[in-house]
Structure formats: C-alpha cells, structure tokens
Design a protein around this motif. Structure first.
Motif, mmCIF file in Angstrom:
data_model
loop_
_atom_site.group_PDB
_atom_site.id
_atom_site.type_symbol
_atom_site.label_atom_id
_atom_site.label_comp_id
_atom_site.label_asym_id
_atom_site.label_seq_id
_atom_site.Cartn_x
_atom_site.Cartn_y
_atom_site.Cartn_z
ATOM 1 N N LYS A 1 0.805 -1.228 0.000
ATOM 2 C CA LYS A 1 0.000 0.000 0.000
ATOM 3 C C LYS A 1 0.834 1.272 0.000
ATOM 4 O O LYS A 1 0.297 2.359 -0.151
ATOM 5 C CB LYS A 1 -0.933 0.038 1.217
ATOM 6 C CG LYS A 1 -1.881 -1.129 1.303
ATOM 7 C CD LYS A 1 -2.938 -1.050 0.246
ATOM 8 C CE LYS A 1 -3.933 -2.189 0.442
ATOM 9 N NZ LYS A 1 -5.035 -2.132 -0.478
ATOM 10 N N SER A 2 2.137 1.156 0.216
ATOM 11 C CA SER A 2 3.038 2.316 0.271
ATOM 12 C C SER A 2 2.575 3.344 1.293
ATOM 13 O O SER A 2 2.515 4.539 1.016
ATOM 14 C CB SER A 2 3.172 2.962 -1.108
ATOM 15 O OG SER A 2 3.747 2.065 -2.019
ATOM 16 N N VAL A 3 2.249 2.862 2.472
ATOM 17 C CA VAL A 3 1.853 3.754 3.563
ATOM 18 C C VAL A 3 2.952 3.747 4.609
ATOM 19 O O VAL A 3 3.848 2.901 4.590
ATOM 20 C CB VAL A 3 0.509 3.308 4.194
ATOM 21 C CG1 VAL A 3 -0.616 3.377 3.186
ATOM 22 C CG2 VAL A 3 0.607 1.927 4.792
ATOM 23 N N SER A 4 2.882 4.689 5.528
ATOM 24 C CA SER A 4 3.871 4.711 6.604
ATOM 25 C C SER A 4 3.482 3.670 7.656
ATOM 26 O O SER A 4 2.351 3.181 7.694
ATOM 27 C CB SER A 4 3.961 6.103 7.224
ATOM 28 O OG SER A 4 2.757 6.401 7.894
ATOM 29 N N TRP A 5 4.435 3.359 8.514
ATOM 30 C CA TRP A 5 4.195 2.337 9.525
ATOM 31 C C TRP A 5 3.080 2.733 10.479
ATOM 32 O O TRP A 5 2.355 1.869 10.977
ATOM 33 C CB TRP A 5 5.484 2.056 10.294
ATOM 34 C CG TRP A 5 6.531 1.415 9.445
ATOM 35 C CD1 TRP A 5 7.637 2.017 8.921
ATOM 36 C CD2 TRP A 5 6.571 0.074 8.976
ATOM 37 N NE1 TRP A 5 8.360 1.130 8.168
ATOM 38 C CE2 TRP A 5 7.729 -0.077 8.187
ATOM 39 C CE3 TRP A 5 5.739 -1.032 9.154
ATOM 40 C CZ2 TRP A 5 8.076 -1.276 7.575
ATOM 41 C CZ3 TRP A 5 6.093 -2.228 8.543
ATOM 42 C CH2 TRP A 5 7.236 -2.338 7.774
ATOM 43 N N ARG A 6 2.935 4.006 10.743
ATOM 44 C CA ARG A 6 1.892 4.435 11.688
ATOM 45 C C ARG A 6 0.492 4.339 11.091
ATOM 46 O O ARG A 6 -0.502 4.421 11.807
ATOM 47 C CB ARG A 6 2.172 5.842 12.188
ATOM 48 C CG ARG A 6 2.051 6.885 11.125
ATOM 49 C CD ARG A 6 2.172 8.293 11.695
ATOM 50 N NE ARG A 6 2.233 9.219 10.590
ATOM 51 C CZ ARG A 6 3.270 9.968 10.295
ATOM 52 N NH1 ARG A 6 4.329 9.931 11.057
ATOM 53 N NH2 ARG A 6 3.243 10.769 9.265
ATOM 54 N N ASP A 7 0.399 4.174 9.765
ATOM 55 C CA ASP A 7 -0.905 4.094 9.102
ATOM 56 C C ASP A 7 -1.396 2.664 8.908
ATOM 57 O O ASP A 7 -2.385 2.435 8.212
ATOM 58 C CB ASP A 7 -0.839 4.795 7.741
ATOM 59 C CG ASP A 7 -0.607 6.289 7.878
ATOM 60 O OD1 ASP A 7 -0.989 6.848 8.922
ATOM 61 O OD2 ASP A 7 -0.033 6.896 6.957
ATOM 62 N N VAL A 8 -0.736 1.693 9.512
ATOM 63 C CA VAL A 8 -1.177 0.302 9.412
ATOM 64 C C VAL A 8 -2.428 0.131 10.266
ATOM 65 O O VAL A 8 -2.425 0.460 11.453
ATOM 66 C CB VAL A 8 -0.065 -0.662 9.899
ATOM 67 C CG1 VAL A 8 -0.572 -2.083 9.965
ATOM 68 C CG2 VAL A 8 1.141 -0.558 9.001
ATOM 69 N N PRO A 9 -3.527 -0.364 9.680
ATOM 70 C CA PRO A 9 -4.745 -0.572 10.476
ATOM 71 C C PRO A 9 -4.599 -1.804 11.365
ATOM 72 O O PRO A 9 -4.675 -2.944 10.893
ATOM 73 C CB PRO A 9 -5.833 -0.756 9.419
ATOM 74 C CG PRO A 9 -5.112 -1.243 8.209
ATOM 75 C CD PRO A 9 -3.734 -0.666 8.272
ATOM 76 N N ALA A 10 -4.381 -1.594 12.641
ATOM 77 C CA ALA A 10 -4.097 -2.691 13.571
ATOM 78 C C ALA A 10 -5.256 -3.680 13.657
ATOM 79 O O ALA A 10 -5.040 -4.886 13.797
ATOM 80 C CB ALA A 10 -3.781 -2.130 14.953
ATOM 81 N N GLU A 11 -6.487 -3.199 13.552
ATOM 82 C CA GLU A 11 -7.647 -4.087 13.644
ATOM 83 C C GLU A 11 -7.709 -5.027 12.444
ATOM 84 O O GLU A 11 -8.053 -6.194 12.567
ATOM 85 C CB GLU A 11 -8.945 -3.276 13.717
ATOM 86 C CG GLU A 11 -9.046 -2.366 14.912
ATOM 87 C CD GLU A 11 -8.306 -1.040 14.705
ATOM 88 O OE1 GLU A 11 -8.095 -0.645 13.541
ATOM 89 O OE2 GLU A 11 -7.920 -0.433 15.706
ATOM 90 N N GLN A 12 -7.357 -4.530 11.284
ATOM 91 C CA GLN A 12 -7.432 -5.317 10.062
ATOM 92 C C GLN A 12 -6.240 -6.267 9.928
ATOM 93 O O GLN A 12 -6.395 -7.419 9.526
ATOM 94 C CB GLN A 12 -7.487 -4.379 8.852
ATOM 95 C CG GLN A 12 -7.548 -5.076 7.515
ATOM 96 C CD GLN A 12 -7.515 -4.079 6.365
ATOM 97 O OE1 GLN A 12 -7.585 -2.873 6.576
ATOM 98 N NE2 GLN A 12 -7.414 -4.586 5.165
ATOM 99 N N VAL A 13 -5.053 -5.791 10.265
ATOM 100 C CA VAL A 13 -3.827 -6.561 10.070
ATOM 101 C C VAL A 13 -3.564 -7.516 11.230
ATOM 102 O O VAL A 13 -3.092 -8.629 11.032
ATOM 103 C CB VAL A 13 -2.635 -5.595 9.870
ATOM 104 C CG1 VAL A 13 -1.321 -6.333 9.839
ATOM 105 C CG2 VAL A 13 -2.828 -4.803 8.596
ATOM 106 N N GLY A 14 -3.835 -7.083 12.444
ATOM 107 C CA GLY A 14 -3.600 -7.934 13.606
ATOM 108 C C GLY A 14 -2.452 -7.470 14.483
ATOM 109 O O GLY A 14 -2.155 -8.082 15.500
ATOM 110 N N CYS A 15 -1.774 -6.396 14.072
ATOM 111 C CA CYS A 15 -0.711 -5.824 14.894
ATOM 112 C C CYS A 15 -0.535 -4.362 14.501
ATOM 113 O O CYS A 15 -1.002 -3.935 13.458
ATOM 114 C CB CYS A 15 0.590 -6.592 14.739
ATOM 115 S SG CYS A 15 1.408 -6.341 13.164
#
Length: 135
Positions: A44-58
């Motif tokens: 997705k070429s997003v920054s690490w802080r933009d990872v959706p924790a609910e969707q990804v799991g972490c």
C-alpha cells in the motif's frame, strides 16, 4: 497471507526467546500477523503508523520491529534462495536473459585515490578584495 507462502516463510523465522516467568509483559504478536503488517506497508506504500491494527492484527510499530529483527537474522536472503530453488526445480526459472544491476552495490573505499597534482598556474593572482595601499 496465503498458506503456501506462510509455510515457506515460517521455518526461516528465528525462534523468539521464552517469556520471562516473573513480569512476563504482554503476549507477543503472532509472526503471521506481523508479516501481514509488513506486506501491507509494502503493497500500500503507507507509513508504519498508518497500518490498520484491527485489520492486520498488529500495530505498524510491531511490524517494523519484526522486519528489523528478521532482516538482522537474514530471513530475506534465505527466503530468496528457497523461492529460487523451487522455481529451478519446477523448471520455471529462465536465466538465459538475466540482467544484473550494479547500481546498488557499495564501492569500498570509494575506488582508487588519484595522485595529488601540482597547480600549473605560474604565480598566485593578486587579491581584488583588499589593497595594500591606504588612500
């Protein structure tokens, strides 16, 4: 994360140390969830802080830490070798038209140091910003 890809990666991951008996802290995030976070950032070429924790799991920070740890452990070159071996075994690896890019190779000691050269100017030019005579 497809199961067949996970089955190739899981044996290459380093074993985490056992949790402390006293003050064990939080439970570590599953490696598969951390890998999902790493792949999410790369795709997705997003920054690490933009990872959706609910969707990804972490969280993105956890995924970044695992990426750092796995890189230091040499997981990615090992995975590359495993995938290349499988492609060779299946006859799907064509090396007839291979190209090598050397632009990412670091030069050691910046190549050869040239010899010092003498100036070919006969004499030093006079200064134009200061004068020796006072008006």
């Amino acid at each position: 994360m497809p199961d067949d890809l996970w089955e190739r990666i899981a044996p290459l991951l380093p074993v985490r140390p056992a949790r402390r008996r006293r003050y064990p802290g939080r439970l570590p995030v599953d490696d598969r969830a951390a890998l999902r976070g790493i792949v999410y950032v790369l795709c997705k070429s997003v920054s690490w802080r933009d990872v959706p924790a609910e969707q990804v799991g972490c969280s993105g920070v956890t995924a970044w830490r695992r990426l750092r740890d796995w890189t230091e452990a040499g997981v990615w070159p090992q995975l590359h070798e495993v995938l290349l071996a499988e492609l060779r075994q299946e006859g799907l690896l064509e090396m007839d038209d291979a190209a090598i890019d050397g632009s990412r190779v670091r030069t050691l000691k910046a190549g050869l140091t040239p010899d010092l050269r003498r100036s070919t100017v006969p004499a030093r030019a006079a200064s134009t910003t200061s004068s020796s005579t006072v008006v």
